[in-house]
Design a protein around this motif. Structure first.
Motif, PDB file in Angstrom:
ATOM      1  N   ALA A 466       0.838  -1.198   0.000  1.00  0.00           N
ATOM      2  CA  ALA A 466       0.000   0.000   0.000  1.00  0.00           C
ATOM      3  C   ALA A 466       0.870   1.242   0.000  1.00  0.00           C
ATOM      4  N   LYS A 467       1.986   1.173   0.693  1.00  0.00           N
ATOM      5  CA  LYS A 467       2.911   2.306   0.711  1.00  0.00           C
ATOM      6  C   LYS A 467       3.489   2.559  -0.676  1.00  0.00           C
ATOM      7  N   LEU A 468       3.913   1.509  -1.346  1.00  0.00           N
ATOM      8  CA  LEU A 468       4.524   1.662  -2.659  1.00  0.00           C
ATOM      9  C   LEU A 468       3.539   2.213  -3.681  1.00  0.00           C
ATOM     10  N   SER A 485      -2.319   2.096  11.259  1.00  0.00           N
ATOM     11  CA  SER A 485      -3.618   2.300  10.611  1.00  0.00           C
ATOM     12  C   SER A 485      -3.634   1.725   9.201  1.00  0.00           C
ATOM     13  N   VAL A 486      -2.551   1.955   8.451  1.00  0.00           N
ATOM     14  CA  VAL A 486      -2.487   1.422   7.086  1.00  0.00           C
ATOM     15  C   VAL A 486      -2.516  -0.101   7.115  1.00  0.00           C
ATOM     16  N   ALA A 487      -1.784  -0.698   8.039  1.00  0.00           N
ATOM     17  CA  ALA A 487      -1.788  -2.154   8.142  1.00  0.00           C
ATOM     18  C   ALA A 487      -3.184  -2.675   8.466  1.00  0.00           C
ATOM     19  N   ALA A 488      -3.864  -2.016   9.406  1.00  0.00           N
ATOM     20  CA  ALA A 488      -5.210  -2.455   9.779  1.00  0.00           C
ATOM     21  C   ALA A 488      -6.169  -2.321   8.609  1.00  0.00           C
ATOM     22  N   LEU A 489      -6.056  -1.242   7.850  1.00  0.00           N
ATOM     23  CA  LEU A 489      -6.943  -1.041   6.704  1.00  0.00           C
ATOM     24  C   LEU A 489      -6.713  -2.070   5.612  1.00  0.00           C
ATOM     25  N   THR A 490      -5.505  -2.636   5.556  1.00  0.00           N
ATOM     26  CA  THR A 490      -5.224  -3.680   4.572  1.00  0.00           C
ATOM     27  C   THR A 490      -5.406  -5.080   5.157  1.00  0.00           C
ATOM     28  N   GLY A 491      -5.846  -5.147   6.411  1.00  0.00           N
ATOM     29  CA  GLY A 491      -6.121  -6.437   7.019  1.00  0.00           C
ATOM     30  C   GLY A 491      -4.899  -7.212   7.459  1.00  0.00           C
ATOM     31  N   THR A 492      -3.796  -6.524   7.746  1.00  0.00           N
ATOM     32  CA  THR A 492      -2.573  -7.202   8.157  1.00  0.00           C
ATOM     33  C   THR A 492      -2.090  -6.644   9.494  1.00  0.00           C
ATOM     34  N   ASP A 532       7.815  -5.858   5.342  1.00  0.00           N
ATOM     35  CA  ASP A 532       8.715  -4.705   5.333  1.00  0.00           C
ATOM     36  C   ASP A 532       8.089  -3.530   4.639  1.00  0.00           C
ATOM     37  N   PRO A 533       7.657  -2.513   5.379  1.00  0.00           N
ATOM     38  CA  PRO A 533       7.010  -1.380   4.753  1.00  0.00           C
ATOM     39  C   PRO A 533       7.979  -0.474   4.047  1.00  0.00           C
ATOM     40  N   THR A 534       9.268  -0.648   4.259  1.00  0.00           N
ATOM     41  CA  THR A 534      10.201   0.279   3.637  1.00  0.00           C
ATOM     42  C   THR A 534      11.153  -0.376   2.672  1.00  0.00           C
TER      43      THR A 534
END
Length: 569
Positions: A466-468, A485-492, A532-534
């Motif tokens: 989602a970040k990319l 929040s981003v992780a929760a919105l993507t279900g992870t 790895d979000p980064t």
């Protein structure tokens, strides 16, 4: 600065080793955790709370006490101590001056180790002791005892730790480098906010940010303040504001009020503390409502009112009403600051709430030889647990053996209480229904909920993808505020931070690295299960450190949310 063998340790009563502070955050008083406008691209003081010694105030706010280059400019390199030629001058470097760091440093120093403690704050104690008039006498005695036995370097923000053949080099902004054989990471935690419409308005802060303003400056966040979120930390924040004369319009707890009813024995020790906070609220006629939350903030140029909703068990909205206010302090728990451990390759594990924390054994050793961790980086559990873990780590480092059984039993009880708190105050999925398509999820890059949903339509399945595809998490805070929040919105589950730099740094700081050190090693953690979000994101190095109070876009302790204030039911 001296490297001579310290004098025979003066006997300090065991009780004096039990730091009465809270939180591992130790940022300067002006590093306020503002969760409102100003975090993305705002002034440097609008940062989120981070852990002590990692995220903090402006680099030029340096006060070297008992170590470093006495009175020297911030760019002077201070390695301190003495030792054999080519060997690290210190036996142990402690990063973080909160309860865990001070307890660990003092325990090791009292057993003859050459210890240096590095902290980003102008004085030790973390968020809990961010008092203008100084800490309580009990903690002050500990600090005095530590000064007699160890080097203390305050006002130093650590941006990286590198492994050397003979130990570790702790690198601070301004060029200071500290070498040691062993390392104790006690960097604390920072506030975890949740997004909702209007959360970027001026006047919206983290709960830790509101507390830091009050403790560090004697300033109340507003004339009429609403405190909302979940967890026992809301009580001391609201009680402190009310006692200071602020008009607290209400305290809104999203979960139920009997969260610890299933653990009466564990809750018994906290009943008195909770009763004291509730009594303060009652004297000031502050309403306390469970299963309520702030789901929207309103105002043209600044906060003018909030929408308070009555919730069901999953946090879905049942009914709403509007409450006028000019300040909102909100908090939904804390995020351990583990960047330095992950830099070195320490393995992580999910905590009770799914947040990544450093994996440690019974002696607080991480999976990297020579590295210990204590306090919030191993799991948020309050100041008493932080102190106990710090003492265990100090004993383990000094003797390189098993700590005393009494401390192990105490740690087990405190960890059980921490687990009960996590179970009593969980984050429920209904908060996602509070958002609208134009609600900003990542404030730094101004990515709204619609941008996250679009990324999912393009194939994003977790926070990293989602970040990319949306740039959520690529801004100033590098995902410290929005990653959960981003992780929760993507279900992870929230990913472990993989940032090669723990602070925004200058080219001059990078130039202090020797040629063979030009790359910060160990940036890939041992935990292969963490997403790895980064990774593969050249912009994801950490341009800033964090929240305010937790600040600092984090700070902590800068951070400082007060992860160590004793949680109460």
């Amino acid at each position: 600065m001296t490297g001579d063998t310290p004098p025979p340790p003066e006997r300090v009563p065991p009780d004096d080793l039990a730091v009465t502070g809270a939180g591992e955050a130790g940022g300067p008083p002006d590093d306020v955790a503002v969760v409102g406008a100003g975090v993305g691209g705002g002034p440097s003081h609008d940062l989120a709370v981070g852990g002590a010694g990692v995220a903090g105030g402006p680099p030029d706010d340096v006060a070297v006490v008992g170590g470093g280059v006495a009175g020297g400019p911030s760019h002077d390199v201070a390695v301190g101590g003495a030792g054999e030629a080519g060997s690290p001058p210190y036996d142990l470097a402690v990063i973080g001056g909160g309860p865990a760091g001070v307890a660990g440093a003092l325990t090791a120093a009292m057993r003859g180790l050459r210890v240096v403690l590095v902290d980003s704050g102008v004085r030790l104690g973390g968020q809990y002791f961010r008092h203008r008039d100084g800490p309580p006498e009990k903690f002050a005695r500990q600090v005095r005892a530590l000064r007699e036995r160890a080097e203390i370097m305050t006002g130093r923000q650590v941006w990286a730790v590198t492994r050397e053949e003979s130990g570790f080099t702790v690198r601070c902004l301004g060029g200071t480098a500290v070498r040691s054989r062993r390392l104790l990471i006690a960097t604390g935690a920072y506030d975890r906010p949740l997004p909702f419409p209007g959360w970027d308005l001026p006047g919206v802060l983290t709960a830790g940010g509101a507390q830091a303003l009050l403790k560090g400056h004697g300033v109340v966040a507003g004339r009429r303040v609403v405190v909302a979120g979940t967890g026992p930390f809301l009580l001391p924040v609201a009680a402190g504001l009310a006692a200071a004369g602020a008009g607290v319009a209400g305290v809104y707890e999203a979960n139920g009020g009997l969260g610890l009813a299933r653990h009466p024995l564990l809750a018994l020790g906290k009943a008195g503390e909770a009763a004291g906070y509730l009594a303060t609220l009652a004297r000031n006629r502050v309403p306390y409502r469970t299963r309520h939350a702030v789901v929207a903030a309103h105002g043209d140029r600044e906060l003018e009112a909030v929408t308070v909703a009555r919730l069901d068990r999953d946090w879905n909205v049942l009914a709403t009403r509007r409450v006028p206010c000019d300040a909102l302090a909100t908090g939904y728990g804390f995020v351990p600051q583990i960047e330095l451990g992950v830099q070195l390759g320490c393995a992580t594990r999910p905590d009770a709430d799914g947040t990544p924390v450093l994996t440690v054994d019974a002696a607080q050793r991480t999976t990297v030889p020579g590295v210990w961790a204590a306090g919030e980086p191993t799991g948020v559990g309050g100041r008493h647990l932080a102190v106990t873990e710090g003492r265990i780590a100090g004993l383990s480092i000094a003797a390189d053996g098993a700590p005393v059984r009494a401390l192990l039993r105490r740690r087990a009880r405190l960890r059980a209480f921490a687990a009960a708190l996590h179970a009593a105050y969980p984050l429920k999925p209904g908060w996602q229904t509070w958002l609208t398509d134009d609600t900003l999820v990542c404030r730094c890059e101004e990515v709204p909920l619609a941008g996250i949903r679009e990324a999912q339509q393009l194939g994003a399945t977790d926070a990293r993808s989602a970040k990319l595809l949306s740039r959520a998490g690529m801004g100033w805070c590098q995902g410290r505020i929005c990653a959960h929040s981003v992780a929760a919105l993507t279900g992870t589950s929230p990913p472990a931070p993989r940032r090669p730099l723990a602070q925004p740094i200058s080219l001059a700081d990078l130039a202090t690295l020797a040629p063979h050190d030009s790359t910060v090693r160990g940036a890939t953690p041992c935990d292969s299960t963490a997403s790895d979000p980064t990774a593969s994101d050249p912009t994801a190095s950490d341009p800033t450190a964090s929240d305010p109070t937790a600040s600092d876009p984090t700070a902590s302790d800068p951070t400082a949310s007060d992860p160590a204030v004793e949680e109460t039911p």
